[in-house]
Write a protein that holds these residues in place. Structure first.
Motif, PDB file in Angstrom:
ATOM      1  N   GLY A   1       0.349  -2.362  18.323  1.00  0.00           N
ATOM      2  CA  GLY A   1       0.084  -3.798  18.354  1.00  0.00           C
ATOM      3  C   GLY A   1      -0.022  -4.415  16.965  1.00  0.00           C
ATOM      4  O   GLY A   1      -0.690  -5.422  16.765  1.00  0.00           O
ATOM      5  N   LEU A   2       0.656  -3.821  16.004  1.00  0.00           N
ATOM      6  CA  LEU A   2       0.615  -4.295  14.622  1.00  0.00           C
ATOM      7  C   LEU A   2       1.668  -5.381  14.422  1.00  0.00           C
ATOM      8  O   LEU A   2       2.854  -5.135  14.559  1.00  0.00           O
ATOM      9  N   ASP A   3       1.218  -6.590  14.113  1.00  0.00           N
ATOM     10  CA  ASP A   3       2.120  -7.717  13.897  1.00  0.00           C
ATOM     11  C   ASP A   3       2.194  -8.070  12.421  1.00  0.00           C
ATOM     12  O   ASP A   3       1.262  -7.805  11.653  1.00  0.00           O
ATOM     13  N   LYS A   4       3.313  -8.684  12.040  1.00  0.00           N
ATOM     14  CA  LYS A   4       3.514  -9.183  10.678  1.00  0.00           C
ATOM     15  C   LYS A   4       3.263  -8.085   9.650  1.00  0.00           C
ATOM     16  O   LYS A   4       2.481  -8.247   8.714  1.00  0.00           O
TER      17      LYS A   4
ATOM     18  N   VAL B   1       0.869  -1.173   0.000  1.00  0.00           N
ATOM     19  CA  VAL B   1       0.000   0.000   0.000  1.00  0.00           C
ATOM     20  C   VAL B   1       0.905   1.222   0.000  1.00  0.00           C
ATOM     21  O   VAL B   1       1.727   1.390   0.898  1.00  0.00           O
ATOM     22  N   ARG B   2       0.766   2.065  -1.032  1.00  0.00           N
ATOM     23  CA  ARG B   2       1.532   3.312  -1.110  1.00  0.00           C
ATOM     24  C   ARG B   2       0.565   4.465  -0.940  1.00  0.00           C
ATOM     25  O   ARG B   2      -0.341   4.628  -1.745  1.00  0.00           O
ATOM     26  N   LEU B   3       0.788   5.268   0.075  1.00  0.00           N
ATOM     27  CA  LEU B   3      -0.055   6.448   0.254  1.00  0.00           C
ATOM     28  C   LEU B   3       0.510   7.648  -0.496  1.00  0.00           C
ATOM     29  O   LEU B   3      -0.132   8.684  -0.569  1.00  0.00           O
ATOM     30  N   GLY B   4       1.707   7.511  -1.046  1.00  0.00           N
ATOM     31  CA  GLY B   4       2.315   8.608  -1.782  1.00  0.00           C
ATOM     32  C   GLY B   4       2.776   9.712  -0.848  1.00  0.00           C
ATOM     33  O   GLY B   4       2.860   9.529   0.364  1.00  0.00           O
ATOM     34  N   VAL B   5       3.071  10.874  -1.418  1.00  0.00           N
ATOM     35  CA  VAL B   5       3.559  12.002  -0.617  1.00  0.00           C
ATOM     36  C   VAL B   5       2.404  12.519   0.222  1.00  0.00           C
ATOM     37  O   VAL B   5       1.377  12.940  -0.306  1.00  0.00           O
ATOM     38  N   ILE B   6       2.576  12.459   1.535  1.00  0.00           N
ATOM     39  CA  ILE B   6       1.497  12.882   2.424  1.00  0.00           C
ATOM     40  C   ILE B   6       1.805  14.179   3.152  1.00  0.00           C
ATOM     41  O   ILE B   6       0.910  14.793   3.704  1.00  0.00           O
ATOM     42  N   LEU B   7       3.092  14.588   3.165  1.00  0.00           N
ATOM     43  CA  LEU B   7       3.411  15.856   3.802  1.00  0.00           C
ATOM     44  C   LEU B   7       4.742  16.374   3.300  1.00  0.00           C
ATOM     45  O   LEU B   7       5.558  15.633   2.771  1.00  0.00           O
ATOM     46  N   THR B   8       4.904  17.681   3.451  1.00  0.00           N
ATOM     47  CA  THR B   8       6.165  18.324   3.095  1.00  0.00           C
ATOM     48  C   THR B   8       6.582  19.224   4.250  1.00  0.00           C
ATOM     49  O   THR B   8       5.739  19.700   5.016  1.00  0.00           O
ATOM     50  N   ASP B   9       7.878  19.424   4.379  1.00  0.00           N
ATOM     51  CA  ASP B   9       8.419  20.297   5.421  1.00  0.00           C
ATOM     52  C   ASP B   9       9.710  20.902   4.889  1.00  0.00           C
ATOM     53  O   ASP B   9      10.671  20.176   4.639  1.00  0.00           O
ATOM     54  N   ARG B  10       9.710  22.212   4.698  1.00  0.00           N
ATOM     55  CA  ARG B  10      10.882  22.936   4.230  1.00  0.00           C
ATOM     56  C   ARG B  10      11.519  22.296   3.003  1.00  0.00           C
ATOM     57  O   ARG B  10      12.721  22.175   2.881  1.00  0.00           O
ATOM     58  N   GLY B  11      10.674  21.873   2.101  1.00  0.00           N
ATOM     59  CA  GLY B  11      11.158  21.307   0.848  1.00  0.00           C
ATOM     60  C   GLY B  11      11.272  19.797   0.833  1.00  0.00           C
ATOM     61  O   GLY B  11      11.226  19.180  -0.226  1.00  0.00           O
ATOM     62  N   SER B  12      11.449  19.180   2.002  1.00  0.00           N
ATOM     63  CA  SER B  12      11.504  17.721   2.047  1.00  0.00           C
ATOM     64  C   SER B  12      10.091  17.167   1.883  1.00  0.00           C
ATOM     65  O   SER B  12       9.133  17.717   2.424  1.00  0.00           O
TER      66      SER B  12
ATOM     67  N   TYR C   1      -0.283   6.143   7.957  1.00  0.00           N
ATOM     68  CA  TYR C   1      -0.411   4.771   7.462  1.00  0.00           C
ATOM     69  C   TYR C   1      -1.281   3.945   8.409  1.00  0.00           C
ATOM     70  O   TYR C   1      -2.189   3.236   7.970  1.00  0.00           O
ATOM     71  N   LEU C   2      -1.003   4.035   9.702  1.00  0.00           N
ATOM     72  CA  LEU C   2      -1.794   3.282  10.678  1.00  0.00           C
ATOM     73  C   LEU C   2      -3.268   3.674  10.587  1.00  0.00           C
ATOM     74  O   LEU C   2      -4.146   2.813  10.626  1.00  0.00           O
ATOM     75  N   ASP C   3      -3.528   4.967  10.462  1.00  0.00           N
ATOM     76  CA  ASP C   3      -4.919   5.425  10.305  1.00  0.00           C
ATOM     77  C   ASP C   3      -5.534   4.850   9.034  1.00  0.00           C
ATOM     78  O   ASP C   3      -6.690   4.422   9.030  1.00  0.00           O
ATOM     79  N   HIS C   4      -4.762   4.817   7.955  1.00  0.00           N
ATOM     80  CA  HIS C   4      -5.253   4.314   6.670  1.00  0.00           C
ATOM     81  C   HIS C   4      -5.681   2.852   6.763  1.00  0.00           C
ATOM     82  O   HIS C   4      -6.675   2.456   6.142  1.00  0.00           O
ATOM     83  N   ILE C   5      -4.932   2.061   7.524  1.00  0.00           N
ATOM     84  CA  ILE C   5      -5.293   0.641   7.638  1.00  0.00           C
ATOM     85  C   ILE C   5      -6.237   0.382   8.818  1.00  0.00           C
ATOM     86  O   ILE C   5      -6.540  -0.769   9.126  1.00  0.00           O
ATOM     87  N   GLY C   6      -6.698   1.445   9.462  1.00  0.00           N
ATOM     88  CA  GLY C   6      -7.717   1.310  10.503  1.00  0.00           C
ATOM     89  C   GLY C   6      -7.212   0.980  11.888  1.00  0.00           C
ATOM     90  O   GLY C   6      -7.953   0.411  12.690  1.00  0.00           O
ATOM     91  N   ILE C   7      -5.972   1.327  12.173  1.00  0.00           N
ATOM     92  CA  ILE C   7      -5.411   1.074  13.501  1.00  0.00           C
ATOM     93  C   ILE C   7      -5.206   2.400  14.218  1.00  0.00           C
ATOM     94  O   ILE C   7      -4.558   3.305  13.678  1.00  0.00           O
ATOM     95  N   GLN C   8      -5.753   2.512  15.397  1.00  0.00           N
ATOM     96  CA  GLN C   8      -5.580   3.731  16.185  1.00  0.00           C
ATOM     97  C   GLN C   8      -4.142   3.810  16.660  1.00  0.00           C
ATOM     98  O   GLN C   8      -3.591   2.851  17.199  1.00  0.00           O
ATOM     99  N   SER C   9      -3.525   4.972  16.446  1.00  0.00           N
ATOM    100  CA  SER C   9      -2.126   5.114  16.852  1.00  0.00           C
ATOM    101  C   SER C   9      -1.994   6.057  18.021  1.00  0.00           C
ATOM    102  O   SER C   9      -2.844   6.835  18.312  1.00  0.00           O
TER     103      SER C   9
END
Length: 122
Positions: A82-85, A5-16, A114-122
Motif C-alpha cells: 500500500g505504498l503510494d508516491k 535513501v540508499r541502504l547500500g549492499v544488503i545481500l550477496t548471492d554467488r558473487g552478485s 527497504y520496506l522494513d527500513h521505512i517502517g512498512i510491513q511487507s
C-alpha cells in the motif's frame, strides 16, 4: 533534491551484490531525478541492473533495466504494501554466475529490506 535513501549492499548471492534505494515521488520527472541522483554515484552508474518500480498518482511505472521481470516483482510488493508516491530501486552488480529464479527472491529480499527500513510491513 529528493529524499533518496540508499541502504547500500544488503545481500550477496554467488558473487552478485544487491543494493536497494528509494524515495518519495509524485511524478515521472521525480522518478527520473531520483534515478539520476542514484547514478551520480559511479558504482551505481556502472551496476549491471538498476531495476525499479514506482506508484504514482497517475499510475504505476516499472523498468527492468535488463533484469527481465524484476520491475514487476518490485511493483507487486509496493502495491501489496500500500505504498503510494514512492519509487524503489534494486541495484545488482553481476557476480559471474547466473542465479536463475533465485534472482527474483533476491529482488524480493532487497525490496522487503527497504520496506522494513521505512517502517512498512511487507
Amino acid at each position: 533534491m529528493t529524499d533518496l535513501v540508499r541502504l547500500g549492499v544488503i545481500l550477496t548471492d554467488r558473487g552478485s551484490k544487491y543494493a536497494v534505494s528509494g524515495a518519495p515521488v509524485a511524478s515521472r520527472a521525480d522518478v527520473d531525478a531520483v534515478l539520476d541522483q542514484l547514478k551520480s554515484d559511479k558504482s551505481y552508474a556502472k551496476a549491471t541492473h538498476n531495476t525499479w518500480a514506482a506508484s504514482l498518482p497517475t499510475g504505476a511505472l516499472k523498468a527492468d533495466d535488463g533484469e527481465s521481470g524484476a520491475g514487476m516483482v518490485i511493483l507487486r510488493m509496493i502495491e501489496r504494501a500500500g505504498l503510494d508516491k514512492h519509487v524503489i530501486i534494486v541495484t545488482r552488480w553481476y557476480g559471474g554466475k547466473k542465479l536463475g529464479g533465485d534472482r527474483f527472491r533476491r529482488v524480493q529480499d532487497a525490496t522487503r529490506a527497504y520496506l522494513d527500513h521505512i517502517g512498512i510491513q511487507s
